[in-house]
Write a protein that holds these residues in place. Structure first.
Motif, mmCIF file in Angstrom:
data_model
loop_
_atom_site.group_PDB
_atom_site.id
_atom_site.type_symbol
_atom_site.label_atom_id
_atom_site.label_comp_id
_atom_site.label_asym_id
_atom_site.label_seq_id
_atom_site.Cartn_x
_atom_site.Cartn_y
_atom_site.Cartn_z
ATOM 1 N N GLN A 207 28.215 -24.633 16.407
ATOM 2 C CA GLN A 207 26.777 -24.676 16.707
ATOM 3 C C GLN A 207 26.053 -25.102 15.432
ATOM 4 N N ASN B 82 26.675 -23.337 22.125
ATOM 5 C CA ASN B 82 27.842 -23.982 21.512
ATOM 6 C C ASN B 82 28.196 -25.323 22.150
ATOM 7 N N HIS C 128 20.783 -17.604 20.789
ATOM 8 C CA HIS C 128 20.120 -17.638 19.495
ATOM 9 C C HIS C 128 21.004 -18.387 18.512
ATOM 10 N N MET C 129 20.421 -18.745 17.388
ATOM 11 C CA MET C 129 21.159 -19.463 16.353
ATOM 12 C C MET C 129 21.927 -18.470 15.508
ATOM 13 N N ARG C 130 23.238 -18.629 15.447
ATOM 14 C CA ARG C 130 24.059 -17.754 14.634
ATOM 15 C C ARG C 130 24.095 -18.279 13.188
ATOM 16 N N ASP D 3 19.644 -20.832 9.548
ATOM 17 C CA ASP D 3 18.742 -21.632 10.368
ATOM 18 C C ASP D 3 19.190 -23.086 10.387
ATOM 19 N N ARG D 4 18.770 -23.804 11.447
ATOM 20 C CA ARG D 4 19.072 -25.234 11.522
ATOM 21 C C ARG D 4 18.329 -25.993 10.412
ATOM 22 N N TYR E 134 23.314 -28.010 15.658
ATOM 23 C CA TYR E 134 21.983 -28.318 16.188
ATOM 24 C C TYR E 134 21.812 -27.848 17.630
ATOM 25 N N SER E 135 22.901 -27.585 18.318
ATOM 26 C CA SER E 135 22.817 -27.276 19.745
ATOM 27 C C SER E 135 22.212 -25.902 19.992
ATOM 28 N N GLN E 136 21.666 -25.734 21.199
ATOM 29 C CA GLN E 136 21.038 -24.469 21.564
ATOM 30 C C GLN E 136 22.054 -23.342 21.550
ATOM 31 N N ASP F 67 27.749 -28.137 20.756
ATOM 32 C CA ASP F 67 28.401 -28.919 19.698
ATOM 33 C C ASP F 67 29.915 -28.715 19.727
ATOM 34 N N GLU G 40 16.801 -29.108 17.413
ATOM 35 C CA GLU G 40 17.704 -28.425 18.339
ATOM 36 C C GLU G 40 17.898 -29.309 19.555
#
Length: 310
Positions: free
Chosen positions: A88, A94, A302-304, A307-308, A90-92, A96, A123
């Motif tokens: 993950q 997984n 959520h983003m693990r 941050d992106r 950029y993807s919301q 990617d 994202e």
């Protein structure tokens, strides 16, 4: 004996100095109280945010635990399973990782993509592919999102790697907007337009991508084929009424020559591979909604990690 007037003036000056000192002391105390109040408010807000996050995570974990009670765990242990493929950037969720594993199995050809409803360019499903040297088309109608795309992906647009179309997509204009700007058989098509998703995919008979990533409505049971009625200006209203169920997309895919090979574990996206590239040696069969369905676990999206980056 001192002049009474001089004495009065001296006493008055002393009183004024004492009052000024006390006033400044009071003001200093007021400033300290104000700063303390701001600190307390900030701490309170942070505590509220942490408690909200704990509640969200707890609800997500509880929901996942309930889901797993009725889940065949062997399906996830199968080496062909894609549901929890890691990755993950950029993807919301997984996407990617799942897409990387799909293309590891079937290979890449022209390394082109089409993403309809590309979001803000930070994202989305195909931004990582841009970083990896792919090229393609983004279509996005939101004003804020379009401005963000031009800011964060300007170098890709300038180099010609990315074509960006700022427009709303419907069944009537999808061919004229997409067909002139991409190979008729790109490696990937990504569709996430919230409302008319299935209708737009059905209308894209001019495109034969090798892989399709498409948002589904996981609220509907896996055996139920449901689509919202088409509305050219239809928009999601934040309810369970949007898009299409997984079974509806499975049937559309089957008519178009695609097999459903996975859903992500959050119940957001479904992944299809063109039939000439799909078999039970590469992907987990049966290729049905009943087998690959994942319920909506939106609370756990959520983003693990970090941050992106833009």
């Amino acid at each position: 004996m001192k002049n009474p007037l001089t004495f009065a003036r001296t006493a008055l000056a002393s009183l004024r100095a004492s009052i000024d000192a006390q006033t400044e002391s009071v003001r200093a105390m007021e400033r300290s109280v104000a700063i303390a109040a701001e600190d307390i408010a900030a701490i309170s807000a942070r505590q509220d945010a942490l408690l909200a996050e704990l509640r969200r995570q707890g609800a997500a974990a509880f929901g996942a635990a309930l889901d797993l009670r009725g889940t065949d765990a062997a399906r996830y242990r199968d080496p062909l399973s894609l549901t929890h493929a890691p990755g993950q950037v950029y993807s919301q969720v997984n996407e990617d990782g799942i897409l990387a594993e799909i293309f590891r199995r079937i290979g890449e050809t022209n390394r082109q993509f089409v993403e309809i409803a590309a979001g803000d360019g930070i994202e989305n499903t195909t931004r990582l592919l841009l970083d990896l040297g792919w090229s393609g088309l983004w279509v996005e109608a939101g004003d804020k999102e379009a401005a963000s795309i031009r800011a964060v992906a300007g170098s890709f647009i300038d180099s010609g790697a990315l074509t960006f179309i700022d427009s709303r997509i419907d069944r009537e204009n999808v061919r004229s907007l997409v067909a002139p700007n991409v190979d008729p058989e790109p490696d990937l098509l990504s569709l996430d337009i919230d409302y008319n998703t299935s209708h737009i995919w059905r209308a894209m008979d001019f495109l034969r991508p090798r892989v399709v990533c498409i948002e589904y409505n996981g609220h509907y049971p896996p055996s139920v084929a449901y689509e919202v009625p088409y509305q050219a200006d239809g928009a999601w209203q934040g309810t369970t009424r949007f898009g299409a169920s997984l079974k509806a997309l499975e049937l559309i895919g089957r008519d178009k020559g695609y097999s459903l090979v996975a859903c992500d574990g959050h119940g957001v996206n479904a992944f299809f591979v063109r039939d000439d590239l799909c078999n039970a040696q590469r992907f987990q069969a049966p290729f049905t909604a009943e087998h690959h369905y994942e319920p909506p676990r939106y609370a756990s999206v959520h983003m693990r990690g970090h941050d992106r980056h833009g």
